[in-house]
Design a protein around this motif. Structure first.
Motif: not given
Ligand SMILES: Cc1ncc(COP(=O)(O)O)c(C=O)c1O
Length: 401
Positions: A237-255
Motif C-alpha cells: 500500500p502506498a498513497g500520498m496526500i500533499l497539502f499546501r500549508s502545514v496548518d491544513m495538516l495540523e488540523r487533523i493531527d491527533i496526538k
C-alpha cells in the motif's frame, strides 16, 4: 486455529497450491487494474525493512526522514517542494484526509463538498464517515467536471471542491485551472484527486501530449492525492496526500503521547503503518528518476494508442473516447459490458466493467504482445463464438472473495 503449528515447508506448499488461482500481473492479463507488478528492488526492500513502523516515528526517525524526502520529491514534481503531507495506504485514505482537513478548517455546521459525478467512491466513504453531504455535479461528454455546475452548486456550507486529474473510469482530467479560480474567489479548499494521473500528467507534458495545469502551480489548489502504488510504480500500500500549508495538516493531527518513540507528528488515518512502504516509495523514485517515469509513461501511452487504433477498426467494439492518460474505455456495440467482461474472464482476462463500457488500464506490466492478444480476443468475441454456458463472474464476484 489448530492447537499445533504447521511446518513451514508444508505452509509454503499449501500456499503455492492454493494461491495458483490468483491472477498475476506478469501474465499481462490483468488489464483492468490500476496496480502493477512490484519491481525487484521493491521486493527486496520490503522484506528487508518489514519491521519499520511509521505509526511510531520516534523509533524510526530515519524512515520518517525518508518519508519527508519522498513527499518533498513528489511536491517538486507537482510544483511545490514545500508541500506537507504523509505517505498513506492509498487514494482512499488520501481523499479522506483532504476532506477531513477541509471540514475541520471550515467549521461549518452542515458541511458540503462538491464532487464531479466521476469521483471515486472513496469520497462517498469519507463523506459518510465525516458527516459531510456530497453534492454530485454532472460531467460533460468527455467525462470532465463542468465549472459552471460547480459554481452553481456552491453554498454557504461548501467546505471543499474536488477536481480529478485522471478519473477512475475514463482517465479524464477536469479543468483544474477554472476550478482553482472558482475555489480562490470563494475561499474554498480545492482538492485535486490525482491518485492515478499524478505520476502520468507531468510526464505527458514532457512527451509533448497536450496537458493542462492541474497541480500546486495553480494557487487555488490546496491539496493533492497522488498514489505511488498506481503509476508511481510502488507496491501496495502506498498513497500520498500533499497539502499546501502545514496548518491544513495540523488540523487533523491527533496526538498520541504514550508511544515508545515519544510524541511526534504522524498524520494519517491509520495508527501502525508500514515504514517499508515509505522506504520503497523513496527508493523507487531514486531508482527511476524523471527519465525512468517518462519512459514508462511513454510506453504505456504508445500501447494505449495502439489499443485505441485497433478498437477503432473493430466491428463490435468502439473506444468511448480518445485517451487522455493510459486508460481507455471500450464500448461493446451488441452485447452488454458485463456479458463481454464475463466472456473475457472465462478466457483469462480481467477488465473493469461499467454499465456502458469496459475500462482498460494500460499499466506498466502490459507489453505490446498483451495488447495484440487482447485485441485478437476482442475480435474473436466479435465472430460469434460457441455460446458459453458458465457462471457469470459479475454475479459471483462476492463469493469469490
Ligand atoms: C481517481 C482515484 N482516486 C482514488 C482512488 C482510490 O485509491 P485506492 O484504491 O488506492 O484507495 C482510485 C482508485 O482506483 C482512483 O482511481
Amino acid at each position: 486455529m489448530k492447537e499445533e503449528g504447521t511446518a513451514v515447508t508444508k505452509i509454503l506448499d499449501v500456499l503455492q497450491q492454493s494461491l495458483k488461482r490468483d491472477m498475476t500481473f506478469t501474465s499481462g492479463r490483468i488489464v483492468g487494474s490500476m496496480c502493477t507488478e512490484p519491481s525487484r528492488l521493491a521486493r527486496l526492500l520490503y522484506s528487508k525493512y518489514l519491521e519499520k513502523n511509521l505509526g511510531d516515528p520516534g523509533l524510526f526517525p530515519a524512515t520518517a526522514r525518508l518519508e519527508r524526502e519522498a513527499i518533498a520529491s513528489v511536491g517538486e514534481l507537482l510544483n511545490y517542494p514545500q508541500a506537507h503531507g504523509s505517505i498513506v495506504s492509498g487514494g482512499t485514505e488520501a481523499n479522506m484526509m483532504a476532506l477531513w482537513s477541509a471540514r475541520n478548517g471550515a467549521r461549518m455546521e452542515k458541511p458540503e463538498a462538491i464532487v464531479p459525478a466521476s469521483a471515486h467512491h472513496s469520497f462517498n466513504k469519507a463523506a459518510d464517515m465525516l458527516g459531510i453531504k456530497l453534492i454530485s455535479i454532472p460531467t460533460d461528454e468527455r467525462g470532465r467536471a463542468q465549472p459552471h455546475s460547480v459554481k452553481a452548486a456552491i453554498t454557504a456550507n461548501t467546505v471543499m471542491i474536488v477536481g480529478i486529474a485522471g478519473t477512475t473510469n475514463l482517465g479524464s482530467v477536469d479543468p483544474i485551472e477554472e476550478l482553482s479560480e472558482i475555489a480562490s474567489s470563494n475561499n474554498i479548499h480545492l482538492h485535486v484527486d490525482a491518485s492515478f494521473g499524478g505520476f502520468v500528467i507531468p510526464f505527458l507534458n514532457d512527451l509533448g501530449y497536450p496537458t493542462e495545469d492541474f497541480d500546486f502551480k495553480l494557487s487555488g489548489v490546496s491539496s493533492i492525492a497522488i498514489d505511488p502504488h498506481k503509476m508511481g510504480m510502488a507496491p501496495v500500500p502506498a498513497g500520498m496526500i500533499l497539502f499546501r500549508s502545514v496548518d491544513m495538516l495540523e488540523r487533523i493531527d491527533i496526538k498520541a503521547s504514550y508511544l515508545a518513540g515519544g510524541e511526534y507528528s504522524k498524520v494519517s488515518v491509520l495508527g501502525t503503518r508500514p515504514g517499508a512502504a515509505a522506504i520503497v516509495v523513496w527508493a523507487t523514485m531514486q531508482m527511476l528518476g524523471r527519465e525512468g517515469y517518462r519512459n514508462i509513461v511513454k510506453r504505456c501511452m504508445n500501447l494505449t494508442n495502439l489499443l485505441y487504433e485497433n478498437t477503432m477498426k473493430m466491428e463490435n467494439i468502439r473506444p468511448v473516447q480518445e485517451p487522455t492518460v493510459n486508460i481507455l474505455g471500450v464500448r461493446p456495440l451488441h452485447e452488454s459490458p458485463h456479458e463481454v467482461s464475463d466472456k473475457l474472464r472465462e478466457r483469462g482476462w480481467a477488465v473493469s466493467t461499467y454499465p456502458k463500457y469496459l475500462r482498460v488500464c494500460v499499466m506498466p506490466h502490459i507489453r505490446k504482445r498483451h495488447i495484440l492478444e487482447f485485441c485478437s480476443e476482442l475480435k474473436r468475441l466479435d465472430q460469434k463464438q460457441e455460446p458459453i454456458i458458465r457462471p457469470q463472474f459479475s454475479k459471483i464476484r462476492y463469493t469469490l472473495l
